[in-house]
Design a protein around this motif. Structure first.
Motif, PDB file in Angstrom:
ATOM      1  N   LYS A   1      40.726  48.281  32.580  1.00  0.00           N
ATOM      2  CA  LYS A   1      40.548  46.881  32.175  1.00  0.00           C
ATOM      3  C   LYS A   1      41.255  46.641  30.853  1.00  0.00           C
ATOM      4  O   LYS A   1      41.106  47.410  29.900  1.00  0.00           O
ATOM      5  CB  LYS A   1      39.058  46.581  32.038  1.00  0.00           C
TER       6      LYS A   1
ATOM      7  N   THR B   1      41.522  43.747  27.887  1.00  0.00           N
ATOM      8  CA  THR B   1      40.926  42.525  27.347  1.00  0.00           C
ATOM      9  C   THR B   1      41.768  42.053  26.177  1.00  0.00           C
ATOM     10  O   THR B   1      41.965  42.799  25.212  1.00  0.00           O
ATOM     11  CB  THR B   1      39.478  42.759  26.874  1.00  0.00           C
TER      12      THR B   1
ATOM     13  N   LEU C   1      41.380  39.370  35.955  1.00  0.00           N
ATOM     14  CA  LEU C   1      39.985  39.617  36.301  1.00  0.00           C
ATOM     15  C   LEU C   1      39.108  38.406  36.000  1.00  0.00           C
ATOM     16  O   LEU C   1      38.316  37.977  36.830  1.00  0.00           O
ATOM     17  CB  LEU C   1      39.450  40.830  35.528  1.00  0.00           C
TER      18      LEU C   1
ATOM     19  N   VAL D   1      39.475  43.188  43.196  1.00  0.00           N
ATOM     20  CA  VAL D   1      38.695  44.248  42.541  1.00  0.00           C
ATOM     21  C   VAL D   1      38.090  45.177  43.582  1.00  0.00           C
ATOM     22  O   VAL D   1      38.092  46.409  43.415  1.00  0.00           O
ATOM     23  CB  VAL D   1      37.609  43.638  41.638  1.00  0.00           C
TER      24      VAL D   1
ATOM     25  N   ILE E   1      32.885  44.610  34.002  1.00  0.00           N
ATOM     26  CA  ILE E   1      34.255  44.380  34.471  1.00  0.00           C
ATOM     27  C   ILE E   1      34.727  42.975  34.103  1.00  0.00           C
ATOM     28  O   ILE E   1      35.791  42.795  33.510  1.00  0.00           O
ATOM     29  CB  ILE E   1      34.355  44.582  35.997  1.00  0.00           C
TER      30      ILE E   1
ATOM     31  N   ARG F   1      40.726  38.780  30.713  1.00  0.00           N
ATOM     32  CA  ARG F   1      40.654  40.163  31.201  1.00  0.00           C
ATOM     33  C   ARG F   1      41.602  40.382  32.374  1.00  0.00           C
ATOM     34  O   ARG F   1      41.705  39.522  33.264  1.00  0.00           O
ATOM     35  CB  ARG F   1      39.221  40.511  31.618  1.00  0.00           C
TER      36      ARG F   1
ATOM     37  N   GLY G   1      43.046  43.684  35.132  1.00  0.00           N
ATOM     38  CA  GLY G   1      42.770  45.018  35.635  1.00  0.00           C
ATOM     39  C   GLY G   1      44.016  45.599  36.282  1.00  0.00           C
ATOM     40  O   GLY G   1      44.818  44.868  36.867  1.00  0.00           O
TER      41      GLY G   1
ATOM     42  N   ILE H   1      37.570  51.558  33.901  1.00  0.00           N
ATOM     43  CA  ILE H   1      36.459  51.072  34.709  1.00  0.00           C
ATOM     44  C   ILE H   1      35.948  52.192  35.603  1.00  0.00           C
ATOM     45  O   ILE H   1      34.776  52.535  35.604  1.00  0.00           O
ATOM     46  CB  ILE H   1      36.901  49.853  35.547  1.00  0.00           C
TER      47      ILE H   1
END
Length: 265
Positions: free
Chosen positions: A7, A9, A93, A116, A179, A226, A228, A264
């Motif tokens: 992940k 951010t 995300l 996801v 997440i 976010r 991923g 994650i």
């Protein structure tokens, strides 16, 4: 081949440029997924940013060559090599949206939940079965346009959009919120797509010898967005788990692109 799911951010406004403009309205737009038009980070940009971290922060050129392969500028064919790790595109995300009841929600949608779920199944379907099951249950819920669901915040208004939340009886787990963020809302795909199309636009001023030479307009992804991505290798180097923050995209000198990185699964 082994897979890990990470992940990203954003901790500041982030501009990972696509090299395109928006019909003259916006000079520099961010990278977007071709199918969904959601902001994304292309694998080449992601790989380049993490390589720079290894070279400039860890200061280990041998490790960089092992993981990422020979430098893009390498012209000696005898020194060309392929990296041991494979980087997938970083997909969206969740996206921060301000509200009247909390500073902001972390908003996502069923399209992203599906992405996801696929990433979790790719990593290890059996190990991640509880989270996969939870996502499957959420995907069964009917979400109305302009009425995102929340497990804690009924009747919250999403600022600037006049959208009001509905409370769902399903509680979002701590793992799910780790997440996507907390507080979390899940929007109808069409509503989410329409809102995320309207990214913040910042006016920038190009200077020449200290004088204003040209104003230009630049799209950014706001902080607390976010992403991923999947990382694949025969043996994933554990140095990635030690990277807490890195910079990606343009304009590092004005504070753009500073991100955290967390594994994650």
């Amino acid at each position: 081949m082994n897979f890990a799911f990470y992940k990203i951010t954003t901790k500041s406004n982030t501009h990972v440029g696509s090299g395109q403009n928006n019909y003259g309205i916006v000079d520099n737009i961010v990278q977007k997924d071709y199918l969904t038009e959601f902001p994304c980070i292309n694998s080449t940009s992601l790989k380049g940013a993490l390589r720079e971290y290894v070279e400039e922060i860890i200061k280990d050129d041998n490790l960089a060559t092992t993981i990422f392969g020979s430098k893009p500028t390498e012209k000696d064919n005898s020194k060309l090599s392929q990296g041991s790790h494979y980087f997938h595109q970083a997909f969206l995300l969740s996206f921060p949206m301000r509200s009247n009841t909390t500073q902001f929600f972390n908003a996502t949608c069923p399209l992203i939940l599906q992405d996801v779920k696929l990433a979790l199944e790719t990593c290890n379907k059996e190990t991640n079965k509880d989270l996969i099951y939870e996502i499957d249950e959420l995907l069964k819920i009917t979400i109305e346009p302009n009425n995102p669901i929340s497990d804690t915040k009924p009747d919250a208004i999403i600022e600037k959009h006049g959208i009001k939340t509905n409370k769902t009886e399903i509680s979002f787990s701590a793992n799910l919120k780790s997440i996507f963020g907390n507080p979390l809302i899940i929007m109808h795909n069409d509503t989410f797509q329409e809102i995320v199309k309207k990214l913040p636009i910042i006016t920038r001023n190009q200077l020449e010898n200290g004088q204003s030479a040209n104003l230009f307009y630049e799209e950014v992804v706001p902080r607390e967005t976010r992403f991923g991505f999947l990382l694949a290798a025969n043996s994933i180097n554990d140095r990635f788990d030690a990277i807490k923050s890195f910079q990606i995209g343009a304009n590092a000198t004005v504070g753009y692109g500073y991100c955290s990185l967390n594994k994650i699964v």
